[in-house]
Design a protein around this motif. Structure first.
Motif, short mmCIF file in Angstrom:
data_model
loop_
_atom_site.label_atom_id
_atom_site.label_comp_id
_atom_site.label_asym_id
_atom_site.label_seq_id
_atom_site.Cartn_x
_atom_site.Cartn_y
_atom_site.Cartn_z
N SER A 146 0.83 -1.20 0.00
CA SER A 146 0.00 0.00 0.00
C SER A 146 0.86 1.25 0.00
O SER A 146 2.00 1.24 0.50
CB SER A 146 -0.91 0.03 1.24
OG SER A 146 -1.78 -1.07 1.26
N ARG A 191 0.07 5.79 0.26
CA ARG A 191 -0.89 6.89 0.29
C ARG A 191 -0.25 8.13 -0.31
O ARG A 191 0.79 8.61 0.19
CB ARG A 191 -1.37 7.20 1.71
CG ARG A 191 -2.51 8.19 1.72
CD ARG A 191 -3.05 8.49 3.09
NE ARG A 191 -2.20 9.39 3.85
CZ ARG A 191 -2.60 10.09 4.91
NH1 ARG A 191 -3.84 9.96 5.33
NH2 ARG A 191 -1.76 10.88 5.54
N ALA A 223 -8.98 8.61 -10.30
CA ALA A 223 -10.06 8.88 -9.35
C ALA A 223 -10.30 10.38 -9.28
O ALA A 223 -9.42 11.17 -9.65
CB ALA A 223 -9.73 8.35 -7.96
N THR A 247 -17.35 10.73 -4.99
CA THR A 247 -16.10 10.18 -5.51
C THR A 247 -16.35 9.34 -6.76
O THR A 247 -17.44 8.79 -6.95
CB THR A 247 -15.38 9.32 -4.46
OG1 THR A 247 -16.26 8.27 -4.04
CG2 THR A 247 -14.99 10.17 -3.27
N TYR A 286 -14.20 6.60 -9.70
CA TYR A 286 -13.01 5.78 -9.89
C TYR A 286 -12.98 5.15 -11.27
O TYR A 286 -14.02 4.82 -11.84
CB TYR A 286 -12.98 4.66 -8.84
CG TYR A 286 -12.89 5.14 -7.43
CD1 TYR A 286 -14.03 5.33 -6.65
CD2 TYR A 286 -11.65 5.44 -6.86
CE1 TYR A 286 -13.96 5.79 -5.35
CE2 TYR A 286 -11.56 5.90 -5.56
CZ TYR A 286 -12.72 6.08 -4.82
OH TYR A 286 -12.63 6.54 -3.52
N LYS A 333 -11.04 0.44 -8.91
CA LYS A 333 -12.20 0.39 -8.04
C LYS A 333 -12.06 -0.77 -7.05
O LYS A 333 -11.72 -1.89 -7.43
CB LYS A 333 -13.45 0.23 -8.89
CG LYS A 333 -14.73 0.72 -8.25
CD LYS A 333 -15.86 0.75 -9.27
CE LYS A 333 -15.68 1.82 -10.33
NZ LYS A 333 -16.83 1.91 -11.26
N ARG A 391 -9.78 -0.96 -4.80
CA ARG A 391 -8.41 -0.99 -4.29
C ARG A 391 -7.92 0.40 -3.86
O ARG A 391 -7.16 0.51 -2.91
CB ARG A 391 -7.45 -1.53 -5.35
CG ARG A 391 -7.76 -2.94 -5.81
CD ARG A 391 -6.66 -3.49 -6.71
NE ARG A 391 -6.51 -2.71 -7.94
CZ ARG A 391 -5.37 -2.15 -8.33
NH1 ARG A 391 -4.28 -2.27 -7.57
NH2 ARG A 391 -5.31 -1.48 -9.47
N THR A 398 -8.76 4.53 -2.82
CA THR A 398 -9.76 5.40 -2.21
C THR A 398 -9.27 6.84 -2.25
O THR A 398 -8.17 7.13 -1.77
CB THR A 398 -10.04 5.01 -0.75
OG1 THR A 398 -10.47 3.64 -0.70
CG2 THR A 398 -11.13 5.89 -0.15
N SER A 404 -9.92 10.76 -1.02
CA SER A 404 -10.60 11.47 0.06
C SER A 404 -10.00 12.86 0.18
O SER A 404 -8.92 13.14 -0.34
CB SER A 404 -10.45 10.72 1.39
OG SER A 404 -9.08 10.60 1.75
N GLN A 434 -5.43 6.76 -1.30
CA GLN A 434 -4.98 5.55 -0.62
C GLN A 434 -4.99 4.40 -1.61
O GLN A 434 -6.04 4.10 -2.19
CB GLN A 434 -5.89 5.24 0.58
CG GLN A 434 -5.52 3.97 1.30
CD GLN A 434 -4.19 4.05 2.02
OE1 GLN A 434 -3.90 5.04 2.66
NE2 GLN A 434 -3.39 3.00 1.90
#
Length: 122
Positions: free
Chosen positions: A17, A19, A49, A58, A60, A65, A67, A69, A71, A82
């Protein structure tokens, strides 16, 4: 004028992951929608996104989609992406951008950050 500065890219193994952050500034940036795009070597820039500052809705790309996010933090004037369950095909330079309204094509966006490299190893 809207200024955008991305950060958070790097090298990660497949399944990992990251961010990404996009710090926004400028007198009217909250009237814009914010989007993330990516561009791999030899390929066109593609939509990832988007989020509306006003509605927080939101959007995507199908490829991310479930996986990724997106914000926003109004207090910090920052938009995040993320990214979970990363795959080697996610490797690209990721760009933050601002547009008058939510859109999935690069030419709808007026302002762009400098980009941040994301590399996913297999």
């Amino acid at each position: 004028q809207v200024q955008l500065v991305e950060s958070g890219g790097g090298l990660v193994q497949a399944g990992g992951s990251l961010r990404l952050s996009c710090a926004a500034s400028g007198r009217t940036f909250r009237s814009y929608a914010m989007g993330w795009f990516r561009q791999a070597p030899g390929k066109e820039r593609e939509f990832v996104a988007a989020i509306s500052w006003r509605s927080s809705n939101t959007y995507y790309a199908d490829s991310v989609k479930g996986r990724f996010t997106i914000s926003g933090d109004n207090a910090k004037n920052t938009v995040y992406l993320q990214m979970n369950s990363l795959k080697p095909k996610d490797t690209a330079v990721y760009y933050c951008a601002a547009a008058p309204k939510v859109a999935d094509t690069p030419n709808e966006y007026n302002y762009w950050g400098q980009g941040t490299q994301v590399t996913v190893s297999s």
